[in-house]
Design an enzyme around this catalytic site. Structure first.
Site, PDB file in Angstrom:
ATOM      1  N   PRO A  30      -2.354   0.032   7.958  1.00  0.00           N
ATOM      2  CA  PRO A  30      -1.855  -0.208   6.607  1.00  0.00           C
ATOM      3  C   PRO A  30      -0.912   0.901   6.152  1.00  0.00           C
ATOM      4  O   PRO A  30      -1.142   2.072   6.442  1.00  0.00           O
ATOM      5  CB  PRO A  30      -3.141  -0.175   5.769  1.00  0.00           C
ATOM      6  CG  PRO A  30      -4.064   0.709   6.551  1.00  0.00           C
ATOM      7  CD  PRO A  30      -3.723   0.568   7.995  1.00  0.00           C
ATOM      8  N   CYS A  40      26.810   3.058  -8.479  1.00  0.00           N
ATOM      9  CA  CYS A  40      27.955   2.167  -8.686  1.00  0.00           C
ATOM     10  C   CYS A  40      27.848   0.933  -7.798  1.00  0.00           C
ATOM     11  O   CYS A  40      28.575   0.782  -6.807  1.00  0.00           O
ATOM     12  CB  CYS A  40      29.245   2.931  -8.422  1.00  0.00           C
ATOM     13  SG  CYS A  40      29.423   4.276  -9.587  1.00  0.00           S
ATOM     14  N   GLU A  41      26.896   0.094  -8.108  1.00  0.00           N
ATOM     15  CA  GLU A  41      26.642  -1.163  -7.402  1.00  0.00           C
ATOM     16  C   GLU A  41      26.035  -2.122  -8.415  1.00  0.00           C
ATOM     17  O   GLU A  41      25.113  -1.731  -9.154  1.00  0.00           O
ATOM     18  CB  GLU A  41      25.594  -0.978  -6.288  1.00  0.00           C
ATOM     19  CG  GLU A  41      26.017  -0.159  -5.117  1.00  0.00           C
ATOM     20  CD  GLU A  41      26.883  -0.902  -4.108  1.00  0.00           C
ATOM     21  OE1 GLU A  41      26.922  -2.153  -4.132  1.00  0.00           O
ATOM     22  OE2 GLU A  41      27.524  -0.211  -3.315  1.00  0.00           O
ATOM     23  N   ARG A  46      13.654  -1.257  -3.256  1.00  0.00           N
ATOM     24  CA  ARG A  46      12.909  -2.516  -3.085  1.00  0.00           C
ATOM     25  C   ARG A  46      13.394  -3.653  -3.998  1.00  0.00           C
ATOM     26  O   ARG A  46      13.536  -4.775  -3.531  1.00  0.00           O
ATOM     27  CB  ARG A  46      11.400  -2.290  -3.260  1.00  0.00           C
ATOM     28  CG  ARG A  46      10.830  -1.258  -2.264  1.00  0.00           C
ATOM     29  CD  ARG A  46       9.323  -1.275  -2.190  1.00  0.00           C
ATOM     30  NE  ARG A  46       8.843  -2.443  -1.481  1.00  0.00           N
ATOM     31  CZ  ARG A  46       8.317  -3.487  -2.041  1.00  0.00           C
ATOM     32  NH1 ARG A  46       8.146  -3.517  -3.336  1.00  0.00           N
ATOM     33  NH2 ARG A  46       7.944  -4.526  -1.325  1.00  0.00           N
TER      34      ARG A  46
HETATM   35  N1  LLP Z   1       2.733  -1.254  11.476  1.00  0.00           N
HETATM   36  C1  LLP Z   1       4.003  -1.455  11.873  1.00  0.00           C
HETATM   37  C2  LLP Z   1       4.327  -1.458  13.296  1.00  0.00           C
HETATM   38  C3  LLP Z   1       4.996  -1.670  10.906  1.00  0.00           C
HETATM   39  O1  LLP Z   1       6.243  -1.876  11.304  1.00  0.00           O
HETATM   40  C4  LLP Z   1       4.662  -1.652   9.537  1.00  0.00           C
HETATM   41  C5  LLP Z   1       5.678  -1.891   8.525  1.00  0.00           C
HETATM   42  C6  LLP Z   1       3.322  -1.393   9.162  1.00  0.00           C
HETATM   43  C7  LLP Z   1       2.386  -1.213  10.177  1.00  0.00           C
HETATM   44  C8  LLP Z   1       2.854  -1.279   7.733  1.00  0.00           C
HETATM   45  O2  LLP Z   1       3.139  -2.354   6.911  1.00  0.00           O
HETATM   46  P1  LLP Z   1       2.568  -2.352   5.399  1.00  0.00           P
HETATM   47  O3  LLP Z   1       1.067  -2.278   5.483  1.00  0.00           O
HETATM   48  O4  LLP Z   1       3.105  -1.154   4.715  1.00  0.00           O
HETATM   49  O5  LLP Z   1       3.079  -3.612   4.811  1.00  0.00           O
HETATM   50  N2  LLP Z   1       9.957  -1.761   3.406  1.00  0.00           N
HETATM   51  C9  LLP Z   1       9.135  -2.939   3.226  1.00  0.00           C
HETATM   52  C10 LLP Z   1       8.014  -3.022   4.191  1.00  0.00           C
HETATM   53  C11 LLP Z   1       8.518  -3.031   5.615  1.00  0.00           C
HETATM   54  C12 LLP Z   1       7.512  -2.525   6.528  1.00  0.00           C
HETATM   55  C13 LLP Z   1       7.960  -2.478   7.944  1.00  0.00           C
HETATM   56  N3  LLP Z   1       6.895  -2.211   8.818  1.00  0.00           N
HETATM   57  C14 LLP Z   1       8.655  -2.991   1.777  1.00  0.00           C
HETATM   58  O6  LLP Z   1       9.055  -2.137   1.000  1.00  0.00           O
HETATM   59  O7  LLP Z   1       7.933  -3.901   1.397  1.00  0.00           O
END
Ligand code: LLP
Length: 405
Positions: free
Chosen positions: A268, A336-337, A306
Site C-alpha cells: 500500500p 501558467c496553465e 492529482r
Molecule cells: N506497488 C506498485 C508496484 C505500484 O506501482 C504502486 C503504485 C503501488 C504498489 C501503490 O499503489 P497505491 O496503494 O498507492 O495506490 N499517482 C497515482 C497513483 C499511481 C500509483 C502507481 N503505482 C495517484 O496519485 O493516484
C-alpha cells in the site's frame, strides 16, 4: 487536523501560525494518522503471514520512510533512487523490493550490489538477469489481465498496460525458467490504484497461486497495493478488513492444501499516507468574473498534480475561517496553465487575500509528484508529532534552481 475557534489546527498550532512560522505553501503530515493506517492494515491482514511493504513512491520523504522502518514495514521501491533513500532511512536491504519499469542494467546492478531483491517486469530482462547474476534469486511481476482502478491512468494490470509479464507469455515464461540460471522465489502483481472492489485483487491472487502451485521455489506472493481512502465524507473506500479477511483465507487455504509456507506481501502507498497529509496554501487573489469567483492561491499543479492529471477530487477547507458566509468558487493555482485548477465549484467560506486554505488527502502523490515547473520552488514539509511541528524538509531557494548546472 482539528477545528477550534473556527480555525484549522494541527497539534497545538493553527494553520495560520504554521504558515507564519514555516512559510506558505506548506506540506503538513500527521504522525498519528500514519500509525493509525498502518495498524489498520496490520489488523486486517493479521490472519496471514503478511509483510507490509510501503510503496514509497507515494511519499518518499526520508523522515516518513524512517517512520515506516520503525513500524516494521518493508519498502516497495520502483527506482534505484527510491532504493537509495530506503537504505539511507535504515531499511535492511532484504526488506526492500525493487519493482522497476524499463530498468537499465545499471539500475539492476545498483540493487544487486546492495543486496536488494529485484522484481522483474519482462522476459527479456529475466533472461538478461540470469546471465548477469547467475544463480541469484529473483521474483517476477505478472500482468493478470484484470481491469481495476479509479481512472484509466490508474489501471496497471490489464492486457494493454505496459506493466508485467502477460498471461499469454506464460508458456514462454515457463520455458525460460527452465533455461535461465536464476531462482524464482516470488510472484507479484499490482493491478491499479483507488480500487474499491475486492474481487479483482482476489482474481489476481488466484492466478498467482495457480502458478505458485507449479513452482516449488516460490516463497512469497505479493498482491500489490491500490487500496482506496475517502476523499470526502461520503466517498467510497476499500473495506480493508474484508479484503484482509478474504485474501488471508484464500492464501492460508492454499498454503495448507499444498503444504507450503509462503509469505504474503502487500504494497500500500496511498492507504498509509494520503489522509495524513495536507497542503496549506495562502489566497493571493479573488476575482469576481462574469459568472465565476476565482480564488487564486500560492500553490498549484506543480505541488499537487492529482486534480489536473486524474481529475482527482481533493477536499479544500478554509483554515482561517472554517465556517462563515460561503460562496461557490473555483480554487486555482499560480502556474501558467489553464489545467491548474485545484478545486472546481467548491462551496467555501468567503475568501480574501492572506487567508489560508487547507487541501486534504495530500500525503500521497503530492510532494512526490511535485515539480519545479515555472521555476517555482518546492515547498517545505513538516511533521506533527506529540502535538508539535518539526521541519522534515526545508523550502527550496533560488540557489536550488542553479544546483544542477
Ligand atoms: N506497488 C506498485 C508496484 C505500484 O506501482 C504502486 C503504485 C503501488 C504498489 C501503490 O499503489 P497505491 O496503494 O498507492 O495506490 N499517482 C497515482 C497513483 C499511481 C500509483 C502507481 N503505482 C495517484 O496519485 O493516484
Amino acid at each position: 487536523m482539528t477545528v477550534r475557534d473556527n480555525k484549522v489546527f494541527f497539534g497545538d498550532m493553527s494553520a495560520n501560525k504554521l504558515t507564519e512560522q514555516f512559510g506558505s505553501p506548506l506540506y503538513v503530515y500527521e504522525y498519528d494518522t500514519i500509525v493509525r493506517q498502518y495498524n489498520r492494515l496490520q489488523e486486517a491482514f493479521k490472519n496471514a503471514d503478511t509483510l507490509i511493504y510501503y510503496a514509497c513512491k507515494a511519499n518518499a520523504n526520508i523522515e516518513i520512510l524512517k517512520i515506516f522502518n520503525e513500524l516494521g514495514a518493508g519498502i516497495d521501491a520502483v527506482s534505484p533512487g527510491e532504493v537509495f533513500l530506503a537504505l539511507r532511512a535504515g531499511f535492511e536491504p532484504e526488506r526492500i523490493l525493487l519493482t522497476g519499469t524499463n530498468l537499465t542494467e545499471e539500475d539492476i546492478r545498483y540493487a544487486v550490489d546492495n543486496n536488494v531483491p529485484v522484481n522483474i517486469d519482462n522476459l527479456t530482462m529475466l533472461k538478461e538477469y540470469g546471465s548477469l547474476f547467475a544463480g541469484k534469486e529473483v521474483s517476477i511481476r505478472l500482468n493478470p489481465d484484470i481491469r481495476a482502478g479509479a481512472h484509466m491512468y490508474l489501471e496497471t494490470g490489464h492486457r494493454d498496460a505496459k506493466f508485467g509479464i502477460l498471461k499469454n507469455d506464460l508458456s514462454r515464461l515457463i520455458a525460460l525458467l527452465n533455461k535461465v540460471d536464476a531462482k524464482l522465489v516470488g510472484l507479484h502483481q499490482h493491478i491499479g490504484s483507488d480500487i474499491t472492489e475486492i474481487e479483482p485483487i482476489l482474481s489476481g491472487l488466484d492466478f498467482m497461486l495457480s502458478l505458485a502451485k507449479e513452482i516449488a521455489t516460490i516463497r512469497f506472493i505479493d498482491i500489490g497495493g491500490g487500496y482506496k481512502v475517502k476523499y470526502y465524507a461520503d466517498d467510497s473506500e476499500t473495506d480493508v478488513m474484508e479484503l484482509g479477511r478474504k485474501v488471508s483465507e484464500r492464501f492460508n487455504t492454499f498454503c495448507h492444501d499444498n503444504n507450503r509456507q509462503l509469505k504474503l506481501i502487500i504494497e500500500p502507498g496511498k492507504y498509509l499516507v494520503s489522509e495524513a497529509g495536507y497542503l496549506l496554501t495562502t489566497v493571493q487573489s479573488v476575482k469576481r468574473n462574469y459568472n465565476k469567483i476565482i480564488v487564486g492561491t500560492d500553490t498549484g499543479m506543480n505541488h499537487l498534480i492529482r486534480p489536473a492529471l486524474y481529475h482527482a477530487y481533493h477536499e479544500i477547507v478554509h483554515a482561517s475561517r472554517f465556517e462563515g458566509e460561503t460562496e461557490k468558487v473555483n480554487i486555482v493555482g499560480n502556474i501558467c496553465e489553464s489545467a491548474d485548477v485545484l478545486g472546481k465549484n467548491r462551496v467555501l467560506t468567503r475568501s480574501k487575500r492572506g487567508d489560508v486554505l487547507c487541501i486534504k488527502n495530500a500525503g500521497s502523490y503530492g510532494y512526490s509528484m511535485a515539480s519545479m515547473y515555472n521555476a517555482r520552488l518546492l515547498p517545505p514539509e513538516i511533521l506533527i508529532k506529540d502535538g508539535t511541528a518539526r521541519s522534515i524538509r526545508r523550502r527550496q531557494t533560488f540557489e536550488d534552481l542553479l544546483s544542477t548546472y
